[in-house]
Design a protein around this motif. Structure first.
Motif, mmCIF file in Angstrom:
data_model
loop_
_atom_site.group_PDB
_atom_site.id
_atom_site.type_symbol
_atom_site.label_atom_id
_atom_site.label_comp_id
_atom_site.label_asym_id
_atom_site.label_seq_id
_atom_site.Cartn_x
_atom_site.Cartn_y
_atom_site.Cartn_z
ATOM 1 N N SER A 16 0.811 -1.228 0.000
ATOM 2 C CA SER A 16 0.000 0.000 0.000
ATOM 3 C C SER A 16 0.840 1.272 0.000
ATOM 4 O O SER A 16 0.444 2.284 0.581
ATOM 5 N N ARG A 98 -2.384 8.784 7.128
ATOM 6 C CA ARG A 98 -2.725 7.781 6.116
ATOM 7 C C ARG A 98 -3.912 8.224 5.278
ATOM 8 O O ARG A 98 -3.952 8.021 4.063
ATOM 9 N N TYR A 102 -3.797 8.686 1.252
ATOM 10 C CA TYR A 102 -4.647 7.930 0.340
ATOM 11 C C TYR A 102 -5.897 8.688 -0.074
ATOM 12 O O TYR A 102 -6.882 8.097 -0.517
ATOM 13 N N LEU A 148 -7.833 -0.698 2.162
ATOM 14 C CA LEU A 148 -7.251 0.264 3.091
ATOM 15 C C LEU A 148 -7.990 0.272 4.422
ATOM 16 O O LEU A 148 -7.377 0.455 5.479
ATOM 17 N N GLU A 151 -6.686 -2.625 6.372
ATOM 18 C CA GLU A 151 -5.352 -2.323 6.883
ATOM 19 C C GLU A 151 -5.423 -1.345 8.045
ATOM 20 O O GLU A 151 -4.666 -1.466 9.015
ATOM 21 N N GLU A 152 -6.347 -0.388 7.979
ATOM 22 C CA GLU A 152 -6.507 0.578 9.071
ATOM 23 C C GLU A 152 -6.942 -0.141 10.344
ATOM 24 O O GLU A 152 -6.488 0.188 11.450
#
Length: 215
Positions: A16, A98, A102, A148, A151-152
């Protein structure tokens, strides 16, 4: 342009990572195996960036398009292990970074629009709008957004259940620590509900189970 992205001086592949063709205003993310692909032409400027790492920018030459180009990102130096700005924890600050990093995934004009919605004691949830109707680009970004978000959630669990904290409570090290943390990793939902003392008790109780299972 294709290749793989690694942490500098390491074989650790970075997932990422934002790849930005500044010249053409194109974006992409590195995959789970660290590989990346982005449309580029000689003379284009490509930036590689990820929270916690120093950004790197290269200018495309014809030779870079004929073979895989490996990228190594240096870790950004941290002077303090734990920092709070007002009421924001390290996790919250990183989460906000982040979301900015993104923003292109969520927002059609690539402008970060921070609609902060705090969840739990240490969480920052940011709502950003997905763009474009039913185009293939929109479907791809929806897929990236889900990735994402997962992943967060993992980052949040890591912030509550990290190696230093678990080691301090259990005194486990090396392979035993890795095995314990994998076997008893708490869920995202539990970490959202749990107070700090709940996490401590959970690790302590899990450690007792772990030791009984090994004896």
């Amino acid at each position: 342009m294709t290749g793989k992205i690694y942490k500098a001086n390491s074989t650790e592949k970075l997932i990422s990572v934002s790849i930005h063709n500044i010249t053409q205003q194109r974006y992409d993310l590195s995959e789970e195996d660290g590989s990346y692909r982005i449309q580029a032409a000689p003379g284009d400027h490509i930036s590689f960036s990820s929270v916690g790492y120093k950004a790197d920018t290269v200018t495309i030459t014809a030779s870079l398009l004929t073979a895989a180009y490996t990228v190594y990102l240096d870790v950004r130096a941290q002077t303090l292990q734990t920092v709070r700005v007002g009421q924001l924890s390290n996790y919250q600050l990183d989460s906000m970074d982040r979301r900015k990093e993104y923003a292109w995934v969520y927002d059609h004009d690539n402008t970060p629009r921070m609609a902060r919605d705090r969840q739990g004691a240490d969480g920052v949830g940011v709502t950003l709008n997905i763009f474009r109707n039913t185009s293939s680009a929109a479907k791809q970004r929806i897929k990236l957004e889900k990735r994402l978000e997962k992943e967060e959630e993992d980052y949040y669990v890591d912030s509550r259940y990290n190696r230093d904290y678990v080691t301090k409570i259990t005194r486990l090290k090396g392979d035993s620590l890795v095995d314990f943390m994998r076997r008893y990793r708490p869920s995202y939902d539990y970490c959202r509900r749990a107070a700090n003392v709940d996490i401590l008790v959970y690790i302590n109780d899990s450690y007792k189970q772990y030791m009984r299972a090994d004896n």
